[in-house]
Write a protein that holds these residues in place. Structure first.
Motif, PDB file in Angstrom:
ATOM      1  N   ASP A 124       0.840  -1.197   0.000  1.00 51.96           N
ATOM      2  CA  ASP A 124       0.000   0.000   0.000  1.00 51.96           C
ATOM      3  C   ASP A 124       0.872   1.242   0.000  1.00 51.96           C
ATOM      4  OD1 ASP A 124      -2.419  -1.198  -0.134  1.00 51.96           O
ATOM      5  OD2 ASP A 124      -2.608  -1.427   2.041  1.00 51.96           O
ATOM      6  N   PHE A 125       0.425   2.226  -0.750  1.00 52.31           N
ATOM      7  CA  PHE A 125       1.204   3.462  -0.827  1.00 52.31           C
ATOM      8  C   PHE A 125       1.015   4.220   0.487  1.00 52.31           C
ATOM      9  CE2 PHE A 125       2.404   7.606  -2.600  1.00 52.31           C
ATOM     10  CZ  PHE A 125       3.566   7.206  -3.239  1.00 52.31           C
ATOM     11  N   PRO A 126       2.119   4.524   1.207  1.00 45.19           N
ATOM     12  CA  PRO A 126       1.957   5.215   2.489  1.00 45.19           C
ATOM     13  C   PRO A 126       1.387   6.607   2.285  1.00 45.19           C
ATOM     14  CG  PRO A 126       4.264   5.048   1.883  1.00 45.19           C
ATOM     15  CD  PRO A 126       3.510   4.259   0.872  1.00 45.19           C
ATOM     16  N   ASP A 134       6.076  11.865   0.411  1.00 43.83           N
ATOM     17  CA  ASP A 134       6.360  13.018  -0.445  1.00 43.83           C
ATOM     18  C   ASP A 134       7.208  12.561  -1.634  1.00 43.83           C
ATOM     19  OD1 ASP A 134       6.755  15.456  -1.518  1.00 43.83           O
ATOM     20  OD2 ASP A 134       8.073  16.194   0.059  1.00 43.83           O
ATOM     21  N   THR A 135       6.523  12.047  -2.677  1.00 41.28           N
ATOM     22  CA  THR A 135       7.264  11.498  -3.824  1.00 41.28           C
ATOM     23  C   THR A 135       8.118  12.554  -4.500  1.00 41.28           C
ATOM     24  OG1 THR A 135       5.248  10.264  -4.199  1.00 41.28           O
ATOM     25  CG2 THR A 135       6.967  10.029  -5.821  1.00 41.28           C
ATOM     26  N   VAL A 136       7.506  13.725  -4.745  1.00 41.16           N
ATOM     27  CA  VAL A 136       8.222  14.749  -5.509  1.00 41.16           C
ATOM     28  C   VAL A 136       9.410  15.274  -4.703  1.00 41.16           C
ATOM     29  CG1 VAL A 136       7.959  16.919  -6.730  1.00 41.16           C
ATOM     30  CG2 VAL A 136       6.080  15.328  -6.659  1.00 41.16           C
ATOM     31  N   GLY A 137       9.202  15.466  -3.410  1.00 44.36           N
ATOM     32  CA  GLY A 137      10.304  15.946  -2.573  1.00 44.36           C
ATOM     33  C   GLY A 137      11.454  14.958  -2.527  1.00 44.36           C
ATOM     34  N   ARG A 138      11.103  13.671  -2.380  1.00 39.37           N
ATOM     35  CA  ARG A 138      12.147  12.631  -2.374  1.00 39.37           C
ATOM     36  C   ARG A 138      12.907  12.612  -3.697  1.00 39.37           C
ATOM     37  NH1 ARG A 138      11.803   8.208   1.029  1.00 39.37           N
ATOM     38  NH2 ARG A 138      11.076   8.899   3.047  1.00 39.37           N
ATOM     39  N   LEU A 139      12.143  12.754  -4.787  1.00 40.01           N
ATOM     40  CA  LEU A 139      12.770  12.713  -6.105  1.00 40.01           C
ATOM     41  C   LEU A 139      13.724  13.895  -6.268  1.00 40.01           C
ATOM     42  CD1 LEU A 139      12.930  11.405  -8.859  1.00 40.01           C
ATOM     43  CD2 LEU A 139      10.971  12.732  -9.546  1.00 40.01           C
ATOM     44  N   PHE A 156       8.759  -0.740 -11.562  1.00 41.01           N
ATOM     45  CA  PHE A 156       9.682  -1.384 -10.620  1.00 41.01           C
ATOM     46  C   PHE A 156       9.931  -0.500  -9.400  1.00 41.01           C
ATOM     47  CE2 PHE A 156      11.200  -4.181 -14.137  1.00 41.01           C
ATOM     48  CZ  PHE A 156      10.798  -5.344 -13.525  1.00 41.01           C
ATOM     49  N   TRP A 157       9.872   0.836  -9.590  1.00 41.88           N
ATOM     50  CA  TRP A 157       9.982   1.715  -8.415  1.00 41.88           C
ATOM     51  C   TRP A 157       8.796   1.483  -7.481  1.00 41.88           C
ATOM     52  CZ3 TRP A 157       6.304   5.663  -7.523  1.00 41.88           C
ATOM     53  CH2 TRP A 157       6.537   6.380  -6.346  1.00 41.88           C
ATOM     54  N   ARG A 158       7.585   1.415  -8.043  1.00 39.75           N
ATOM     55  CA  ARG A 158       6.375   1.312  -7.225  1.00 39.75           C
ATOM     56  C   ARG A 158       6.280  -0.048  -6.538  1.00 39.75           C
ATOM     57  NH1 ARG A 158       3.201   1.088  -4.168  1.00 39.75           N
ATOM     58  NH2 ARG A 158       1.010   1.650  -4.079  1.00 39.75           N
ATOM     59  N   TYR A 159       6.693  -1.111  -7.242  1.00 42.85           N
ATOM     60  CA  TYR A 159       6.517  -2.451  -6.682  1.00 42.85           C
ATOM     61  C   TYR A 159       7.722  -2.901  -5.876  1.00 42.85           C
ATOM     62  CZ  TYR A 159       2.218  -3.019  -9.211  1.00 42.85           C
ATOM     63  OH  TYR A 159       0.936  -2.860  -9.647  1.00 42.85           O
ATOM     64  N   ASP A 186      11.097  -1.091  -3.476  1.00 51.82           N
ATOM     65  CA  ASP A 186      11.207  -0.239  -2.292  1.00 51.82           C
ATOM     66  C   ASP A 186      10.974   1.207  -2.730  1.00 51.82           C
ATOM     67  OD1 ASP A 186      11.816   1.078  -0.044  1.00 51.82           O
ATOM     68  OD2 ASP A 186      13.913   0.475   0.066  1.00 51.82           O
ATOM     69  N   ILE A 187       9.849   1.812  -2.303  1.00 55.10           N
ATOM     70  CA  ILE A 187       9.559   3.154  -2.821  1.00 55.10           C
ATOM     71  C   ILE A 187      10.463   4.199  -2.207  1.00 55.10           C
ATOM     72  CG2 ILE A 187       7.157   2.764  -3.490  1.00 55.10           C
ATOM     73  CD1 ILE A 187       6.342   4.109  -0.932  1.00 55.10           C
ATOM     74  N   ASN A 188      11.244   3.846  -1.181  1.00 50.13           N
ATOM     75  CA  ASN A 188      12.184   4.830  -0.657  1.00 50.13           C
ATOM     76  C   ASN A 188      13.410   4.974  -1.546  1.00 50.13           C
ATOM     77  OD1 ASN A 188      10.900   5.703   1.795  1.00 50.13           O
ATOM     78  ND2 ASN A 188      11.114   3.573   2.423  1.00 50.13           N
ATOM     79  N   GLN A 189      13.655   4.001  -2.407  1.00 51.81           N
ATOM     80  CA  GLN A 189      14.748   4.096  -3.373  1.00 51.81           C
ATOM     81  C   GLN A 189      14.210   4.774  -4.620  1.00 51.81           C
ATOM     82  OE1 GLN A 189      17.942   2.889  -3.203  1.00 51.81           O
ATOM     83  NE2 GLN A 189      17.618   2.416  -1.040  1.00 51.81           N
TER      84      GLN A 189
END
Lengths: 185, 102
Positions: A138-140, A144-149, B49-52, B54-57
């Protein structure tokens, strides 16, 4: 046997499709249909417009994958810049596009065969991989996807070097494009 | 939830369609359109592959953005070449551009 094992978690329980799956299938059909039109339609300007449709489908897929920044970049760069560049190039070379003569070369069946074999090869290769049918966590909420990117793109511990190399490549390509297309008096 | 396999099959199909376009079309601009489809298929894979994974990477998304930059560079140079060839030879049909053949 292998195939049944793979499909079991999707269809075995006979549960109805979720809304997300229905949206995915609709977007996938639209994308693949547009892509097929890109490679088969006779009028090259229509092919460029079908490419816009296929790119919109891919942008919707990014949105489904929670990659919101990629979805926006897809619309702005691919549709706003690259597709328009294609349409410009089609217009500038208009005289060749009067749809006479075959649009496919003599060996198009060889190309179709290679494309089918590539698809079959990729499919069997992926099917033998154990993580093929895994589902996403599940997506937490509040991630903050954009900030992390953005952090990853400019952090010296992450990807600042590839990012800068990509910008130099883009600059070199644009200077090269101007030089190549320049008319010498 | 959508399984990863759906995305992978979709992008394999998109890549194959683009490959067919590159191999079969005669018009040089249509060949570049096929290349764009192939690059998009790769990008769908990277995002999936990002989504499935580790989304922290963020590697998947970062690579996708670099593919965007490379695609923009490729289109700019490719279309400049097509227009330059069209000015000199008055054709953009790939089999008629045979200056290197002897």
């Amino acid at each position: 046997m292998h195939c049944e094992l793979r499909k079991e978690p999707q269809f075995g329980k006979r549960n109805p499709m979720t809304a997300q799956q229905i949206i995915f299938l609709a977007v996938a059909l639209a994308t693949l249909g547009s892509a097929l039109m890109v490679v088969t339609t006779r009028n090259i300007l229509h092919a460029a417009l079908w490419l816009v449709s296929a790119l919109f489908g891919v942008a919707a897929l990014y949105a489904l994958l929670n990659a919101s920044f990629l979805a926006v970049v897809q619309v702005v760069i691919y549709i706003g810049a690259i597709a328009i560049l294609f349409i410009f190039a089609v217009m500038l070379t208009r005289r060749d596009l009067r749809d006479q003569g075959p649009q496919m070369n003599r060996n198009w069946w060889g190309g179709a065969l290679i494309a089918l074999l590539t698809f079959a090869g990729l499919f069997s290769l992926l099917q033998s991989w154990s993580g093929f049918s895994k589902s996403a966590a599940d997506f937490p909420s509040g991630f903050d996807t954009v900030g992390r990117l953005g952090d990853a793109l400019i952090s010296p511990n992450a990807y600042v070097l590839p990012f800068e190399v990509a910008s130099v490549l883009l600059l070199a390509a644009l200077v090269g494009a101007v030089y190549v297309a320049f008319t010498r008096k | 939830m959508i399984p990863l396999s759906w995305y992978l099959i979709l992008s394999a199909a998109l890549f194959s369609i683009g490959l067919f376009g590159v191999l079969a079309r005669r018009n040089a601009i249509a060949i570049l359109l096929g290349v764009e489809l192939m690059l998009n298929a790769v990008n769908v894979n990277l995002a999936a592959f990002w989504r499935y994974g580790d989304i922290n990477q963020m590697a998947g998304q970062v690579f996708a953005i670099i593919v965007f930059a490379v695609a923009a560079a490729e289109v700019a140079v490719g279309l400049a070449l097509v227009i330059s060839v069209y000015r000199r030879r008055n054709t953009i049909i790939a089999d008629e551009i045979d200056m290197l053949k002897w």
